[in-house]
Scaffold this motif. Structure first.
Motif, PDB file in Angstrom:
ATOM      1  N   LEU A 154      13.518   8.053   0.617  1.00 14.47           N
ATOM      2  CA  LEU A 154      12.553   7.034   0.777  1.00 14.47           C
ATOM      3  C   LEU A 154      12.598   5.761   1.536  1.00 14.47           C
ATOM      4  O   LEU A 154      11.873   4.993   1.288  1.00 14.47           O
ATOM      5  N   GLY A 155      13.449   6.049   2.429  1.00 14.01           N
ATOM      6  CA  GLY A 155      13.546   4.901   3.529  1.00 14.01           C
ATOM      7  C   GLY A 155      13.998   3.772   3.151  1.00 14.01           C
ATOM      8  O   GLY A 155      13.894   2.695   3.621  1.00 14.01           O
ATOM      9  N   GLY A 156      15.032   3.887   1.782  1.00 19.95           N
ATOM     10  CA  GLY A 156      15.637   2.657   1.261  1.00 19.95           C
ATOM     11  C   GLY A 156      14.425   1.482   0.752  1.00 19.95           C
ATOM     12  O   GLY A 156      15.022   0.398   0.534  1.00 19.95           O
ATOM     13  N   ALA A 157      13.436   2.043   0.591  1.00 18.41           N
ATOM     14  CA  ALA A 157      12.226   0.984   0.064  1.00 18.41           C
ATOM     15  C   ALA A 157      12.318   0.497  -1.498  1.00 18.41           C
ATOM     16  O   ALA A 157      12.013  -0.396  -1.785  1.00 18.41           O
ATOM     17  N   CYS A 158      13.076   1.546  -2.086  1.00 20.94           N
ATOM     18  CA  CYS A 158      13.402   1.288  -3.695  1.00 20.94           C
ATOM     19  C   CYS A 158      14.437   1.700  -4.170  1.00 20.94           C
ATOM     20  O   CYS A 158      15.280   2.921  -3.743  1.00 20.94           O
ATOM     21  N   PRO A 159      15.408   1.388  -5.446  1.00 20.91           N
ATOM     22  CA  PRO A 159      16.401   1.979  -5.575  1.00 20.91           C
ATOM     23  C   PRO A 159      16.038   3.438  -6.630  1.00 20.91           C
ATOM     24  O   PRO A 159      15.008   3.408  -7.079  1.00 20.91           O
ATOM     25  N   VAL A 160      17.072   4.068  -6.439  1.00 27.29           N
ATOM     26  CA  VAL A 160      16.892   5.577  -7.021  1.00 27.29           C
ATOM     27  C   VAL A 160      18.097   5.685  -8.209  1.00 27.29           C
ATOM     28  O   VAL A 160      19.285   5.275  -7.745  1.00 27.29           O
ATOM     29  N   THR A 161      17.724   6.187  -9.311  1.00 26.41           N
ATOM     30  CA  THR A 161      18.724   6.216 -10.254  1.00 26.41           C
ATOM     31  C   THR A 161      18.528   7.870 -10.920  1.00 26.41           C
ATOM     32  O   THR A 161      17.498   8.576 -10.491  1.00 26.41           O
ATOM     33  N   VAL A 162      19.515   8.386 -11.454  1.00 29.26           N
ATOM     34  CA  VAL A 162      19.418   9.407 -12.101  1.00 29.26           C
ATOM     35  C   VAL A 162      19.975   9.269 -13.637  1.00 29.26           C
ATOM     36  O   VAL A 162      20.627   8.606 -13.861  1.00 29.26           O
ATOM     37  N   ASP A 163      19.222   9.922 -14.519  1.00 31.57           N
ATOM     38  CA  ASP A 163      19.686  10.113 -15.855  1.00 31.57           C
ATOM     39  C   ASP A 163      19.324  11.426 -16.618  1.00 31.57           C
ATOM     40  O   ASP A 163      18.848  12.697 -15.838  1.00 31.57           O
ATOM     41  N   ASN A 164      19.846  11.398 -17.580  1.00 34.20           N
ATOM     42  CA  ASN A 164      20.065  12.942 -18.492  1.00 34.20           C
ATOM     43  C   ASN A 164      18.412  13.223 -18.676  1.00 34.20           C
ATOM     44  O   ASN A 164      17.582  12.075 -19.027  1.00 34.20           O
ATOM     45  N   CYS A 207      15.568  10.599 -20.801  1.00 35.40           N
ATOM     46  CA  CYS A 207      14.133  10.240 -20.235  1.00 35.40           C
ATOM     47  C   CYS A 207      13.203  10.920 -21.222  1.00 35.40           C
ATOM     48  O   CYS A 207      12.312   9.895 -21.439  1.00 35.40           O
ATOM     49  N   ALA A 208      12.934  11.883 -21.778  1.00 38.16           N
ATOM     50  CA  ALA A 208      12.082  12.434 -22.461  1.00 38.16           C
ATOM     51  C   ALA A 208      11.983  11.551 -23.919  1.00 38.16           C
ATOM     52  O   ALA A 208      10.864  11.324 -24.402  1.00 38.16           O
ATOM     53  N   ALA A 209      13.086  11.123 -24.573  1.00 39.46           N
ATOM     54  CA  ALA A 209      13.264  10.333 -25.484  1.00 39.46           C
ATOM     55  C   ALA A 209      12.495   8.880 -25.385  1.00 39.46           C
ATOM     56  O   ALA A 209      11.817   8.371 -26.104  1.00 39.46           O
ATOM     57  N   LEU A 210      12.623   8.508 -24.229  1.00 42.31           N
ATOM     58  CA  LEU A 210      12.215   7.059 -23.781  1.00 42.31           C
ATOM     59  C   LEU A 210      10.813   7.336 -23.688  1.00 42.31           C
ATOM     60  O   LEU A 210       9.834   6.545 -24.056  1.00 42.31           O
ATOM     61  N   ALA A 211      10.283   8.489 -22.995  1.00 42.41           N
ATOM     62  CA  ALA A 211       8.542   8.789 -23.073  1.00 42.41           C
ATOM     63  C   ALA A 211       8.203   8.833 -24.350  1.00 42.41           C
ATOM     64  O   ALA A 211       7.003   8.429 -24.709  1.00 42.41           O
ATOM     65  N   GLU A 212       8.925   9.600 -25.457  1.00 38.51           N
ATOM     66  CA  GLU A 212       8.174   9.408 -26.614  1.00 38.51           C
ATOM     67  C   GLU A 212       8.103   8.321 -27.461  1.00 38.51           C
ATOM     68  O   GLU A 212       7.046   8.001 -27.970  1.00 38.51           O
ATOM     69  N   ALA A 213       9.025   7.302 -27.142  1.00 42.52           N
ATOM     70  CA  ALA A 213       9.103   6.111 -27.827  1.00 42.52           C
ATOM     71  C   ALA A 213       7.966   5.278 -27.234  1.00 42.52           C
ATOM     72  O   ALA A 213       7.531   4.225 -28.007  1.00 42.52           O
ATOM     73  N   ALA A 214       7.629   5.236 -25.807  1.00 39.32           N
ATOM     74  CA  ALA A 214       6.813   4.647 -25.447  1.00 39.32           C
ATOM     75  C   ALA A 214       5.236   5.178 -25.431  1.00 39.32           C
ATOM     76  O   ALA A 214       4.274   4.401 -25.497  1.00 39.32           O
ATOM     77  N   HIS A 215       5.117   6.541 -25.248  1.00 37.73           N
ATOM     78  CA  HIS A 215       3.663   7.082 -25.278  1.00 37.73           C
ATOM     79  C   HIS A 215       3.441   8.135 -26.337  1.00 37.73           C
ATOM     80  O   HIS A 215       2.524   8.882 -26.468  1.00 37.73           O
ATOM     81  N   GLY A 216       4.692   8.519 -27.028  1.00 33.67           N
ATOM     82  CA  GLY A 216       4.358  10.070 -27.801  1.00 33.67           C
ATOM     83  C   GLY A 216       4.627   9.681 -29.391  1.00 33.67           C
ATOM     84  O   GLY A 216       4.197   8.440 -29.799  1.00 33.67           O
ATOM     85  N   VAL A 217       5.075  10.703 -29.943  1.00 38.49           N
ATOM     86  CA  VAL A 217       5.119  10.886 -31.484  1.00 38.49           C
ATOM     87  C   VAL A 217       6.048   9.780 -32.232  1.00 38.49           C
ATOM     88  O   VAL A 217       6.290  10.046 -33.373  1.00 38.49           O
TER      89      VAL A 217
END
Length: 392
Positions: free
Chosen positions: A182-192, A196-206
């Protein structure tokens, strides 16, 4: 768009800006007066922040609305179509990418089947990241962060994959490699991936309506994302949620981690396929759709899925006894098979959970499909903006 450091007045300004952005994201559009009331900030401070955010394209004001003495103010709306958080998922047999703008709208959402016979290579991941970046830049978007969801343990630095047995990756410094892409344009992180899916469900899902939930992945491996008081529970080393390796599975089967009897040897995707005698298709969801089609007219397949539901419920009861979630969300391949798996799992949960007569967690099926982990990863990539640590 770079990370900020605490520093007196400037730090306070960043935090106030983040407060306004969070209010617009969680509570919706509001006039400047309403924003001042919501946030507790002075109206003059709100005016300065809104003007700056408007210049950067993060918010817009409805200029068609009448304004002036005695008239309601113009609503301020979170837009941010050009401000992007990137989310990727690396799984055993597929890769996924989601580009989410500041308003929570998906600008890119794609799935790619792994080309190689085994797990994906780093080169395949880099190729997807490169293509996604190029497409966004060509469209005039600006990337503020990227997160990669993986089925395994992630080191405390949130950059290194410590152990992902189903991928065959150990101590892979993935974030550094992708930051170079990405050319150092932004930070990159790694997660389980389950986190990540739990975050998505809490923000957008059931599970958006409950502060405490448990998300269970349904792919080759089985993992959990634990949300407590609207925050992810990560544990002492950041490894919380590796429930697929609880020793409650078939003790004659070898898990991908090399041990006998892990839970995923009974309820993982491949265990399910072995039970019904079918082959894996291109993605876990497509595989499960094919199994559900057979189950509709085949009693043996239905019986095998009922047994799987029983094994699933046994693990859920153990987890619910410890975590006491309001809702348990099943994702991945469990969703198309819900009609055959959930009744058995629910019956075991009600039977085995000591507190069932007082509180029985609801078992819900994910509404986000195979993009759940990548979507949650994209949400995580925008978190710096809402925390005031990334400058727009």
């Amino acid at each position: 768009m770079t990370p900020t450091r605490p520093g007196g007045t400037e730090h306070l300004r960043r935090q106030n800006t983040a407060l306004v952005l969070r209010s617009l994201r969680t509570e919706g559009a509001a006039t400047r007066t309403e924003l001042a009331r919501r946030t507790g900030l002075a109206k003059a401070t709100i005016g300065t922040i809104v003007a700056e955010l408007g210049t950067g394209g993060a918010v817009s004001e409805d200029q068609s609305a009448p304004s002036g003495r005695g008239r309601p103010g113009r609503p301020v709306t979170l837009t941010g179509e050009s401000i992007i958080g990137l989310g990727f998922e690396v799984n055993v047999d597929y890769l996924a990418a989601v580009a989410l703008d500041l308003g929570g709208n998906a600008r890119i959402s794609t799935i790619r089947q792994v080309e190689s016979a085994g797990p994906p290579s780093i080169g395949e991941v880099i190729s997807l990241v490169t293509e996604t970046r190029d497409s966004l830049i060509a469209a005039g978007h600006s990337i503020v962060g990227a997160t990669v969801a993986v089925p395994g343990l992630v080191a405390h630095d949130n950059r290194t994959i410590a152990w992902a047995p189903n991928l065959g990756w150990d101590n892979v410094e993935l974030a550094a490699q992708l930051e170079a892409v990405l050319g150092g344009a932004c930070p990159v992180t790694v997660d389980n991936d389950a986190n990540c899916a739990a975050l998505a469900e809490a923000a957008h899902g059931v599970s958006i309506d409950v502060p405490n939930s448990l998300y269970i992945t349904g792919t080759v491996g089985i993992g959990a994302g634990i949300v407590h008081d609207n925050l992810l529970l990560r544990g002492g080393a950041g490894f919380a949620g590796e429930v697929g390796h609880m020793p409650i599975g078939n003790h004659s089967r070898v898990c991908g981690c090399g041990r006998l009897g892990c839970w995923e040897t009974s309820v993982g995707l491949r265990a399910m396929l072995a039970a019904v005698g079918m082959e894996e298709e291109s993605t876990p969801l497509q595989t499960a759709v094919a199994v559900a089609a057979r189950a509709a007219h085949d009693a043996q397949t239905r019986a095998a899925l009922t047994t799987l539901g029983h094994d699933l419920g046994t693990g859920l009861a153990a987890l619910a006894a410890v975590l006491d979630p309001a809702a348990i969300v099943l994702g991945g391949y469990f969703v198309p098979l819900g009609a055959y798996v959930v009744p058995a799992a629910g019956a075991v949960l009600a039977e085995r959970l000591p507190s069932a007569s007082i509180h029985l967690p609801q078992i819900r099926l994910s509404s986000l499909g195979i993009h759940a982990a990548a979507l949650g990863a994209a949400e995580r990539s925008l978190s710096g903006v809402y925390a005031g640590t990334v400058v727009l």
